[in-house]
Design a protein around this motif. Structure first.
Motif, PDB file in Angstrom:
ATOM      1  N   PRO A  30       1.765   0.525   3.757  1.00 24.28           N
ATOM      2  CA  PRO A  30       0.522  -0.198   4.069  1.00 24.28           C
ATOM      3  C   PRO A  30      -0.323  -0.463   2.826  1.00 24.28           C
ATOM      4  N   GLN A  31      -0.392   0.523   1.955  1.00 27.44           N
ATOM      5  CA  GLN A  31      -1.191   0.358   0.735  1.00 27.44           C
ATOM      6  C   GLN A  31      -0.524  -0.630  -0.228  1.00 27.44           C
ATOM      7  N   THR A  32       0.834  -0.606  -0.270  1.00 27.22           N
ATOM      8  CA  THR A  32       1.561  -1.556  -1.117  1.00 27.22           C
ATOM      9  C   THR A  32       1.304  -2.985  -0.665  1.00 27.22           C
ATOM     10  N   ALA A  33       1.311  -3.194   0.651  1.00 29.74           N
ATOM     11  CA  ALA A  33       1.035  -4.532   1.189  1.00 29.74           C
ATOM     12  C   ALA A  33      -0.392  -4.954   0.876  1.00 29.74           C
ATOM     13  N   GLN A  34      -1.305  -4.010   0.965  1.00 28.58           N
ATOM     14  CA  GLN A  34      -2.710  -4.303   0.675  1.00 28.58           C
ATOM     15  C   GLN A  34      -2.898  -4.701  -0.787  1.00 28.58           C
ATOM     16  N   LEU A  35      -2.232  -3.978  -1.684  1.00 27.43           N
ATOM     17  CA  LEU A  35      -2.341  -4.305  -3.099  1.00 27.43           C
ATOM     18  C   LEU A  35      -1.682  -5.652  -3.399  1.00 27.43           C
ATOM     19  N   LYS A  36      -0.556  -5.912  -2.762  1.00 27.63           N
ATOM     20  CA  LYS A  36       0.109  -7.203  -2.970  1.00 27.63           C
ATOM     21  C   LYS A  36      -0.804  -8.349  -2.559  1.00 27.63           C
ATOM     22  N   ALA A  37      -1.488  -8.166  -1.441  1.00 31.46           N
ATOM     23  CA  ALA A  37      -2.415  -9.202  -0.978  1.00 31.46           C
ATOM     24  C   ALA A  37      -3.573  -9.401  -1.957  1.00 31.46           C
ATOM     25  N   ALA A  38      -3.908  -8.329  -2.668  1.00 29.23           N
ATOM     26  CA  ALA A  38      -4.981  -8.403  -3.658  1.00 29.23           C
ATOM     27  C   ALA A  38      -4.479  -8.869  -5.025  1.00 29.23           C
ATOM     28  N   GLY A  39      -3.173  -9.180  -5.111  1.00 29.37           N
ATOM     29  CA  GLY A  39      -2.617  -9.665  -6.356  1.00 29.37           C
ATOM     30  C   GLY A  39      -2.233  -8.582  -7.341  1.00 29.37           C
ATOM     31  N   ILE A  40      -2.031  -7.358  -6.831  1.00 32.01           N
ATOM     32  CA  ILE A  40      -1.652  -6.236  -7.695  1.00 32.01           C
ATOM     33  C   ILE A  40      -0.239  -5.799  -7.320  1.00 32.01           C
ATOM     34  N   PRO A  41       0.757  -6.087  -8.138  1.00 27.24           N
ATOM     35  CA  PRO A  41       2.137  -5.718  -7.807  1.00 27.24           C
ATOM     36  C   PRO A  41       2.355  -4.216  -7.916  1.00 27.24           C
ATOM     37  N   VAL A  42       3.330  -3.711  -7.150  1.00 27.18           N
ATOM     38  CA  VAL A  42       3.676  -2.288  -7.125  1.00 27.18           C
ATOM     39  C   VAL A  42       5.145  -2.138  -7.507  1.00 27.18           C
ATOM     40  N   VAL A  43       5.404  -1.229  -8.440  1.00 31.01           N
ATOM     41  CA  VAL A  43       6.761  -0.939  -8.903  1.00 31.01           C
ATOM     42  C   VAL A  43       7.158   0.459  -8.459  1.00 31.01           C
ATOM     43  N   ALA A  44       8.357   0.608  -7.906  1.00 32.24           N
ATOM     44  CA  ALA A  44       8.905   1.927  -7.573  1.00 32.24           C
ATOM     45  C   ALA A  44       9.560   2.471  -8.838  1.00 32.24           C
ATOM     46  N   ALA A  45       8.914   3.447  -9.450  1.00 31.83           N
ATOM     47  CA  ALA A  45       9.332   3.936 -10.762  1.00 31.83           C
ATOM     48  C   ALA A  45       9.957   5.320 -10.644  1.00 31.83           C
ATOM     49  N   HIS A  46      11.302   5.347 -10.597  1.00 30.88           N
ATOM     50  CA  HIS A  46      12.032   6.616 -10.573  1.00 30.88           C
ATOM     51  C   HIS A  46      11.991   7.269  -9.201  1.00 30.88           C
ATOM     52  N   ASN A  47      12.349   6.503  -8.197  1.00 32.88           N
ATOM     53  CA  ASN A  47      12.364   6.982  -6.817  1.00 32.88           C
ATOM     54  C   ASN A  47      13.740   6.843  -6.180  1.00 32.88           C
ATOM     55  N   TYR A  48      14.339   5.670  -6.325  1.00 32.53           N
ATOM     56  CA  TYR A  48      15.577   5.351  -5.627  1.00 32.53           C
ATOM     57  C   TYR A  48      16.814   5.605  -6.496  1.00 32.53           C
ATOM     58  N   ASP A  49      17.842   6.165  -5.884  1.00 33.32           N
ATOM     59  CA  ASP A  49      19.156   6.207  -6.511  1.00 33.32           C
ATOM     60  C   ASP A  49      19.720   4.782  -6.538  1.00 33.32           C
ATOM     61  N   PRO A  50      20.504   4.434  -7.560  1.00 39.56           N
ATOM     62  CA  PRO A  50      21.056   3.066  -7.610  1.00 39.56           C
ATOM     63  C   PRO A  50      21.876   2.681  -6.385  1.00 39.56           C
ATOM     64  N   THR A  51      22.400   3.678  -5.641  1.00 39.98           N
ATOM     65  CA  THR A  51      23.209   3.367  -4.463  1.00 39.98           C
ATOM     66  C   THR A  51      22.360   3.098  -3.223  1.00 39.98           C
TER      67      THR A  51
END
Length: 406
Positions: A165-186
């Motif tokens: 929800p917060q990521t969507a809110q920031l996107k709407a405000a023009g602030i991109p969100v990056v997932a930094a060191h969370n997901y395995d490549p698979t």
């Protein structure tokens, strides 16, 4: 890896592998479960897989495992990243990073290096300090919008989906969100509205931990594996790598007991778990603590029981205090580390691309390196997070950001 913060336990099964595993609760229930599970562990295992014991591995398996270990003991090369670009196009912008917890040493080190590197290109990078509570992560996302941040990193193992929800809110405000060191490549199922991904090789880390133990015990491992599976996306991938390798190489001759302890309980629950395992399992020969911050709680009961000659430790993160144990002793025999300098630069690379209005790199992660007795001194004396990985990341990214390529 990371050390993502977890708050509850989930059931875990082995997907049909014949390696024996047990899921247990923490606290008094955990100790009771360990006591009750004291029988039914058939088979035998040597303390260290000494040269006088016949190996349970084929020569081909031994060679395969050794080749993989040798590969990751070498100085790493820079993994490929996106097209060259001028990183100074991001100058004047602000990056805010919200780590899973500011108390986690590796995560904080990465944020410090990110800030240093970003400053060289006219970019300000700040860490939103928190103690690993979800409401604090939400507060950080809200603070990003109010403080004028231009890009936000959800970092170091937090599941981005819990902040959708917060990521969507920031996107709407023009602030991109990056997932930094969370997901395995698979990982295929990703949270929505993310502007970029910096992966973490969690599954490979788990494979390497298991490979080392299997090789050192000649396929006769008797292991207590301590993880912190809970409300996260990181540790399950790591544990799947561990399970995969034991099932592949020694399903009949290796024994593995899995215990989950959430981070808030590490200081009180891990030592009793290890002590109980030592009492009920005299053939125990390895403890895999999936993250370095577990090691001190594992080591204490081993020392008290006089078991450090027969029970060894393998772990992940190559933090200075644990690498020093490898340098000075023989209880911790293996630590796979992630290049913190490379990771900080991989995160800045994605952030700067997003800030410059460019497509994010489709492949982004930091290199891994195994440290054991033979190469631990390359991490320095005393060891440092920033030592032991060479200069490939610093040199390669500098060239990439100049617009001329890696």
């Amino acid at each position: 890896m990371l050390f993502p913060v977890r708050h509850f336990l989930n059931p875990f099964t082995t997907n049909g592998a014949s390696v024996k595993t047990t899921r247990m609760m923490t606290g008094s229930f955990l100790l009771l479960a360990l006591a009750l599970a004291g029988c039914g562990q058939g088979g035998s295992s040597s303390a260290s897989g000494g040269s006088d014991e016949k190996s349970a591995l084929t020569s081909a398996q031994t060679a395969e495992l050794q080749a993989k270990i040798d590969k990751y003991k070498k100085l790493p090369e820079l993994p490929p990243h996106g097209e060259p670009f001028d990183a100074k196009k991001a100058a004047g912008k602000t990056i805010m990073t919200i780590p899973s917890s500011s108390a986690l040493e590796f995560c904080h080190q990465v944020d410090l290096e990110l800030a240093r590197v970003a400053s060289e290109y006219g970019v300000k990078a700040v860490e939103y300090e928190n103690q690993g509570q979800p409401n604090q992560w939400v507060a950080g996302m809200n603070a990003a919008e109010n403080s004028g941040a231009n890009v936000v990193n959800i970092a170091c193992g937090t599941d981005p989906s819990v902040l959708s929800p917060q990521t969507a809110q920031l996107k709407a405000a023009g602030i991109p969100v990056v997932a930094a060191h969370n997901y395995d490549p698979t990982k295929k199922e990703l949270a929505p509205n993310l502007a970029g991904i910096v992966n973490a090789q969690y599954k490979t880390v788990g494979e390497l931990q298991a490979d080392w133990v299997i090789l050192r015990t000649k396929g006769r491992a008797n292991v207590l594996a301590i993880d912190d599976i809970g409300s996260d996306i990181a540790t399950p991938e790591l544990v799947s790598g561990i399970k995969q390798e034991f099932a592949k190489y020694c399903p009949q001759t290796c024994k593995v007991r899995h215990v989950s302890v959430p981070i808030p309980n590490w200081s009180t629950a891990i030592s009793p778990v290890v002590a109980a395992e030592l009492s009920r399992n005299p053939d125990l020969n390895y403890v895999i603590g999936v993250y370095d911050d577990m090691v001190k709680y594992i080591l204490a009961p081993l020392t008290s029981a006089g078991a450090t000659d027969r029970v060894k430790i393998a772990t992940f993160n190559a933090s200075p205090s644990v690498v020093k144990m490898i340098q000075e002793g023989d209880v911790v025999t293996f630590d796979v580390g992630e290049d913190s300098n490379g990771l900080a630069r991989a995160i800045f690379d994605q952030d700067a691309r997003v800030l410059a209005g460019l497509p994010p790199s489709k492949q982004s992660y930091a290199a891994l390196r195994i440290f054991d007795k033979s190469n631990a001194m390359e991490a320095g004396s005393p060891p440092k997070f920033t030592n032991g990985y060479g200069t490939a990341a610093a040199d390669g990214f500098k060239k990439l950001w100049s617009g001329t390529g890696q």
